[in-house]
Design a protein around this motif. Structure first.
Motif, PDB file in Angstrom:
ATOM      1  N   LEU A  16      38.530  39.779  42.806  1.00  0.00           N
ATOM      2  CA  LEU A  16      38.299  39.877  41.435  1.00  0.00           C
ATOM      3  C   LEU A  16      37.540  38.660  40.996  1.00  0.00           C
ATOM      4  N   LEU A  43      44.827  46.025  41.629  1.00  0.00           N
ATOM      5  CA  LEU A  43      44.414  45.337  40.388  1.00  0.00           C
ATOM      6  C   LEU A  43      44.555  46.089  39.073  1.00  0.00           C
ATOM      7  N   GLU A  46      47.612  44.445  37.609  1.00  0.00           N
ATOM      8  CA  GLU A  46      47.091  42.833  37.254  1.00  0.00           C
ATOM      9  C   GLU A  46      46.260  42.831  36.036  1.00  0.00           C
ATOM     10  N   ILE A  47      45.338  43.635  36.013  1.00  0.00           N
ATOM     11  CA  ILE A  47      44.315  43.486  34.749  1.00  0.00           C
ATOM     12  C   ILE A  47      45.168  44.102  33.371  1.00  0.00           C
TER      13      ILE A  47
END
Length: 88
Positions: A16, A43, A46-47
């Motif tokens: 990313l 992700l 995480e985002i």
């Protein structure tokens, strides 16, 4: 977190940050690549939350839910015995 749990998440974060989007998957310690979608699924938490632990628990939850979902799908396509064997 174990190495095999943390590595795909750390690698996905690196993808990313560097703007890389893998097509062939992620290399693992077992010489079998994780599918390309593994990085993208890792992700999501995480985002949203910015925490490796959220990513760990998210993937763990998906793995736990896979058993009853596969069992239910197997019951629709096969007999109960085959569905039970296939879900594990």
């Amino acid at each position: 977190m174990l190495w095999d749990d943390a590595f795909p998440i750390a690698q996905a974060i690196q993808f990313l940050r560097n703007g890389q989007w893998p097509v062939f998957g992620q290399v693992t310690t077992f010489f079998v690549n994780n599918p390309p979608g593994q990085a993208y699924i890792s992700l999501i938490p995480e985002i949203l939350f910015g925490s490796w632990w959220c990513a760990f628990w998210f993937i763990t939850t998906l793995n736990v839910l896979a058993v009853p979902i596969l069992y239910r799908l197997g019951c629709e396509l096969f007999e109960e015995r085959e569905a039970l064997i296939g879900s594990f």
